[in-house]
Design a protein around this motif. Structure first.
Motif, PDB file in Angstrom:
ATOM      1  N   MET A 180      40.368  30.345  55.739  1.00 48.09           N
ATOM      2  CA  MET A 180      39.271  31.236  55.411  1.00 48.09           C
ATOM      3  C   MET A 180      38.944  32.108  56.616  1.00 48.09           C
ATOM      4  N   THR A 219      38.952  29.578  59.751  1.00 53.84           N
ATOM      5  CA  THR A 219      38.958  28.128  59.601  1.00 53.84           C
ATOM      6  C   THR A 219      40.079  27.690  58.678  1.00 53.84           C
ATOM      7  N   THR A 241      32.530  34.781  53.399  1.00 51.63           N
ATOM      8  CA  THR A 241      33.864  34.228  53.636  1.00 51.63           C
ATOM      9  C   THR A 241      34.857  34.771  52.624  1.00 51.63           C
ATOM     10  N   TYR A 242      36.110  34.845  53.058  1.00 54.67           N
ATOM     11  CA  TYR A 242      37.213  35.287  52.218  1.00 54.67           C
ATOM     12  C   TYR A 242      38.383  34.327  52.401  1.00 54.67           C
ATOM     13  N   ALA A 301      26.675  33.167  55.522  1.00 52.92           N
ATOM     14  CA  ALA A 301      27.998  33.627  55.920  1.00 52.92           C
ATOM     15  C   ALA A 301      28.715  34.261  54.733  1.00 52.92           C
ATOM     16  N   GLY A 310      35.760  34.735  57.963  1.00 52.33           N
ATOM     17  CA  GLY A 310      34.402  35.116  57.621  1.00 52.33           C
ATOM     18  C   GLY A 310      33.570  35.517  58.816  1.00 52.33           C
ATOM     19  N   TYR A 311      32.325  35.784  58.515  1.00 53.92           N
ATOM     20  CA  TYR A 311      31.351  36.184  59.528  1.00 53.92           C
ATOM     21  C   TYR A 311      29.959  35.840  59.021  1.00 53.92           C
TER      22      TYR A 311
END
Length: 143
Positions: free
Chosen positions: A116, A109, A25-26, A23, A118-119
């Motif tokens: 966060m 999340t 995430t940011y 994944a 994300g993908y």
């Protein structure tokens, strides 16, 4: 049967050790509700339709006791599922088995007061164009 066991062991040994390896995430500087709002708007802003929002955090909280757990995994967790007709056709014309990756999802999340976005990552080849789209959508949401 022995050959199958050896092949399975070799295959499993090449998989990433942690889901985090699968994944992107940011961190999001804002609330969970703000993050879900900007993600949904970034998807819609691309002319795409959100087919479904999976309220995964709610499900995990609701079913924790049923599965014998008291661990709180997320304060909030939603997954926005959608497709791009143009891009989906393109990647499936390259390999019809790319259907396994559809629909595409972007998650939001909140855990330990950190939000966060994300993908999941996709395999090399045509699916990298999908991954690029997901990153563009997330970048739109972050800015």
């Amino acid at each position: 049967m022995r050959q199958f066991a050896i092949a399975a062991a070799l295959t499993l040994s090449t998989l990433p050790a942690f889901a985090g390896d699968q994944a992107v995430t940011y961190p999001f500087a804002g609330s969970f509700d703000d993050a879900t709002f900007v993600v949904e708007n970034a998807i819609i802003g691309r002319g795409l339709v959100v087919d479904y929002v999976s309220h995964t955090g709610d499900m995990l909280a609701r079913t924790a006791a049923d599965v014998g757990s008291d661990e709180v995994l997320f304060a909030g967790a939603d997954i926005f599922l959608f497709c791009s007709a143009l891009l989906s056709r393109k990647v499936m014309e390259a390999d019809p088995m790319n259907i396994a990756h559809c629909p595409y999802g972007i998650f939001v999340t909140e855990r330990d007061d950190e939000v966060m976005i994300g993908y999941r990552t996709y395999p090399d080849g045509p699916m990298q164009e999908v991954q690029a789209l997901l990153d563009e959508i997330v970048q739109d949401a972050l800015n």
